[in-house]
Enzyme design. Structure first.
Site, PDB file in Angstrom:
ATOM      1  CG  ASP A 192      34.070   9.420  -1.202  1.00 16.30           C
ATOM      2  OD1 ASP A 192      34.597   8.389  -0.741  1.00 16.30           O
ATOM      3  OD2 ASP A 192      32.908   9.442  -1.644  1.00 16.30           O
ATOM      4  CE1 TYR A 326      30.857   4.416  -3.898  1.00 15.18           C
ATOM      5  CE2 TYR A 326      29.361   6.295  -3.695  1.00 15.18           C
ATOM      6  CZ  TYR A 326      30.531   5.645  -3.336  1.00 15.18           C
ATOM      7  OH  TYR A 326      31.384   6.216  -2.419  1.00 15.18           O
ATOM      8  CG  HIS A 385      37.507   8.912   3.238  1.00 11.22           C
ATOM      9  ND1 HIS A 385      38.047   8.620   2.008  1.00 11.22           N
ATOM     10  CD2 HIS A 385      36.189   9.159   3.017  1.00 11.22           C
ATOM     11  CE1 HIS A 385      37.106   8.676   1.080  1.00 11.22           C
ATOM     12  NE2 HIS A 385      35.966   8.996   1.670  1.00 11.22           N
TER      13      HIS A 385
END
Length: 407
Positions: A192, A326, A385
């Site tokens: 990630d 982000y 994930h």
């Protein structure tokens, strides 16, 4: 928000001071959390039978019931305090990290970076297999000295107070952290956001990095349209990327453009926070939902382990600062693409493991297109994930294999 203090404060706090750290959450904060959960104002049930409208009401109400009546944060607190934790200031930000040295002195130093919506909690059950491989079916030469930092603005690390803390800056900070710990030669791993940080360590050729391992091909977001689509695996991966951009990109877009806006709800409502963290990818969502609704966890994604991570975000009040990472990375990516310049080449060995439940399970051809000298590749039988969290022993075995030649 909990104000957690270091267990011991040094007499003089210098730039390179490493301070022991221990978590002590006041009971009043836990009581306040339960009160807020119990006073949740619920929406009506979704109008579909799947997650296409978002996190399902049945899942959230089952989570809330368990969170407010049975969940015990003190268990997680004790688990974290059972491993050596530290704080050190790097580039103006306090960085929290776990540092577990193997009993095998010649172990290979390894720094692993979590992602969003994770934390160091998702990596805890890899500590044993990686530092003490003999106890888990490995060999003494497979041992690692383990460093698990919390990303800036996540968990117990400090929040950046200036702009520019993108993944590239974190990569440089991690190099400084390993240097500060005395590791002149080390390897790195990430998934990630952690995959982006780890890859940038390689592209920056940070001093001491001998190789790295990834479980998510983040380059797909930049060069996905140029990757091959000839084989069945390639077409399946391309379809998964397309579906993510069409149907699973909401959280990404909101945090990359308006992290402050979503932050108000995430810091005010524990249920809003939990729903936001659960609504990440289809595979992990249904696994977590199954744990709460049916009482049937998949691998290590148990109710308690999932709530450990959510509760950590709540108690540290870091949902907004984590979202801002982000925003930073989106701008760094846009600038890199606008420059038209290719990224610097990777000069160290790279290993990659594809887990079947990943958002896009990258085929070998895709990974080799990004890393032409790929040193290790394997398709795991299980895991998604959150591979280290869901299947810690499979994940640890992958790292042993990937780094075996580097030892």
């Amino acid at each position: 928000m909990v104000n957690v203090q270091s267990a011991q404060q040094p007499a003089a706090s210098g730039y390179k001071t490493i301070r022991p750290f221990e978590i002590r959450v006041p009971e009043a904060e836990l009581s306040e959390l339960r009160r807020r959960i119990e006073e949740t104002r619920w929406p009506t049930r979704e109008l579909v039978a799947d997650r296409s409208q978002g996190v399902q009401l049945e899942t959230m109400q089952a989570l809330a019931e368990y969170w407010s009546t049975e969940y015990d944060w003190r268990r997680c607190e004790a688990k974290l305090n059972a491993v050596p934790q530290f704080m050190t200031e790097i580039d103006g930000v306090d960085i929290h990290f776990i540092h577990v040295r193997s009993e095998h002195e010649d172990a290979l130093p390894l720094i692993m970076t979590h992602g969003w919506p994770g934390s160091v909690v998702e990596l805890l059950d890899t500590v044993g297999p990686l530092t003490d491989p003999v106890a888990y079916g490995g060999r003494p030469e497979d041992a690692f000295h383990l460093v698990l930092p919390s990303l800036p603005g996540y968990g117990f690390s400090g929040e950046p107070t200036d702009l520019g803390w993108d993944a590239a800056r974190v990569a440089r900070a991690w190099a400084e952290l390993m240097n500060r710990l005395g590791y002149t030669r080390f390897v790195a791993q990430g998934g990630d956001v952690g995959a982006l940080v780890t890859d940038l360590m390689g592209r920056q050729s940070v001093e001491g990095l001998a190789g790295y391992h990834l479980s998510l091909l983040t380059a797909v977001l930049a060069v996905g349209d140029r990757l091959p689509r000839n084989s069945e695996k390639e077409r399946t991966a391309a379809e998964a990327v397309g579906k993510f951009k069409m149907d699973g990109f909401g959280y990404f877009l909101e945090m990359a453009t308006r992290p402050q806006t979503i932050g108000y709800g995430l810091l005010d409502s524990p249920i809003a926070l939990a729903a936001w963290l659960l609504d990440h990818d289809t595979d992990s969502y249904y696994k977590i939902s199954q744990a709460f609704v049916d009482g049937e966890p998949v691998g290590n994604l148990t109710r308690d382990n999932v709530l450990d991570n959510i509760t950590l975000y709540w108690l540290t009040g870091t949902a907004a600062s984590a979202a801002r990472s982000y925003w930073e990375d989106a701008r760094a990516l846009a600038a890199a693409l606008a420059s038209g310049q290719p990224p610097p080449p990777v000069k160290v060995p790279v290993g990659f493991t594809t887990f079947p439940g990943e958002i896009w399970a990258s085929p070998r051809s895709w990974v080799e297109a990004v890393y032409p000298g790929l040193a290790y590749f394997h398709e795991a039988e299980k895991g998604g994930h959150f591979a280290a969290w869901e299947e810690p022993e499979i994940f640890s075995s992958e790292l042993r294999e990937a780094f075996r030649s580097i030892h």
